[in-house]
Structures are given as C-alpha cells and as structure tokens.
Design an enzyme around this catalytic site. Sequence first.
Site, PDB file in Angstrom:
ATOM      1  N   HIS A 155       0.827  -1.208   0.000  1.00 60.23           N
ATOM      2  CA  HIS A 155       0.000   0.000   0.000  1.00 60.23           C
ATOM      3  C   HIS A 155       0.859   1.255   0.000  1.00 60.23           C
ATOM      4  O   HIS A 155       0.372   2.347   0.301  1.00 60.23           O
ATOM      5  CB  HIS A 155      -0.949   0.006   1.213  1.00 60.23           C
ATOM      6  CG  HIS A 155      -1.704  -1.275   1.379  1.00 60.23           C
ATOM      7  ND1 HIS A 155      -1.297  -2.273   2.236  1.00 60.23           N
ATOM      8  CD2 HIS A 155      -2.807  -1.736   0.752  1.00 60.23           C
ATOM      9  CE1 HIS A 155      -2.138  -3.303   2.144  1.00 60.23           C
ATOM     10  NE2 HIS A 155      -3.046  -3.003   1.254  1.00 60.23           N
TER      11      HIS A 155
HETATM   12  S1  FES Z   1       1.702  -0.487   3.307  1.00 61.05           S
HETATM   13 FE1  FES Z   1       0.085  -1.866   3.750  1.00 61.05          FE
HETATM   14  S2  FES Z   1       1.131  -3.639   4.420  1.00 61.05           S
HETATM   15 FE2  FES Z   1       2.730  -2.226   4.019  1.00 61.05          FE
END
Ligand code: FES
Length: 197
Positions: A155
């Site tokens: 993410h």
């Molecule tokens: S940014 Fe979501 S698990 Fe690493």
Amino acid sequence: MSEQKVDTGKRDFLVAATSVVGGVAAAVTATPFVTSMFPSERAKAAGAPIEVDVSKLAPGEMQIQEWRGKPVWILRRTPEMLEGIAKDAGLVADPKSEVPQQPDYAKNETRSIKPDLAVLVGVCTHLGCSPQLKAADAKADMGMDWNGGFYCPCHGSKYDLAGRVYKGAPAPINLVVPPYKYVGDAKIIIGDDGKVA
Ligand code: FES
C-alpha cells in the site's frame, strides 16, 4: 548460491540472507556470513533468542535472520546512510521515536544501540507485508527527497534506513526494533536485551 545487489551508484548494497524467510525476497550470499545461532532450531522456532555474528557484515550490507518466525534485518549503515537518516527528520512521522513501541535504546535518531548497526523487524506495521530495500539513488521511483530506505509495495508505505515511517503513509508507526543486546563488539543476541524473559 546467489547474490542480490541493489545499485546505489557509488556502492552496491549486498543483501544477504542466511535463511529464506517467508515473504522476503531473500538471497543466499556467495560469501556466507559466519553466523552462529543458539539454541536448537526447535527452540528457536518457539521464540528463543538467537545469537548473530555480525563481524563479516561490511558497511552497506544487510543480513536477514529469522526470529520468532519473522525476518529481522541487520543492516550495517555507511556514513552516507547515516547522513541520509539525519536529512530525513522532516519527512518522517516520528523522527525521535517517541511513540512507545520500542526499547529505550532505540529512542534516538538511528533507532539503534550503535549508530551503524540497524536491527529491525522487517514487517510493515500497516498490514504485515515485507518492505523492500531501496537505495538512495532510487529517486526516480521514490521521489527526489529519497535518501534510501524501505518501501512496502502493498500500500505504498515508505520507511527510512532507521525504519522510521514517512508522514502520510498508511503504516501507523515505525518498524519494530526487537529486543537485542551486544555480547562483544561483533556479536548480538536478538530476543534478549537483559530486560525480557
Ligand atoms: S503499506 Fe500496507 S502492508 Fe505495508
């Protein structure tokens, strides 16, 4: 046996793993580190402390050890990397590691007992993915203010080379520093800092 190198321009990172850890793009080094571990594999899997010899870890190299089923990154930071960490202060959410998430000896800019040696649990604090090491010259991908660090592709969380999470990242806190201590200049024990059982 193979090596994984990340181009840094002046110098390559040599990422070496003594074991393949789930979720980590681990490489087995052609120049094995002398690593002693105790006690038995079974006890280790149950969470016993592990002893790690870091005497062969050169500046810019990272070694991965498994502790309690998680990858622990041991990175020997160069003076340039430490300069990059100093420059990151305005970019990271908790520059002095004031969030009470780590041992006292990690409440400093480098989040470590000795400035050069980083010991971090290599698990993103958002949802548990495994971030990737990105060298300082990855500015085209990571942004012009990037001084080297770790990127979580799940993410998009970014961490610097002290494991400090960037402002605005989905990850809420810095990477975890496990309990550890030195038992000699070049030997550490992960999982026991004299304060934990
Ligand atoms: S940014 Fe979501 S698990 Fe690493």
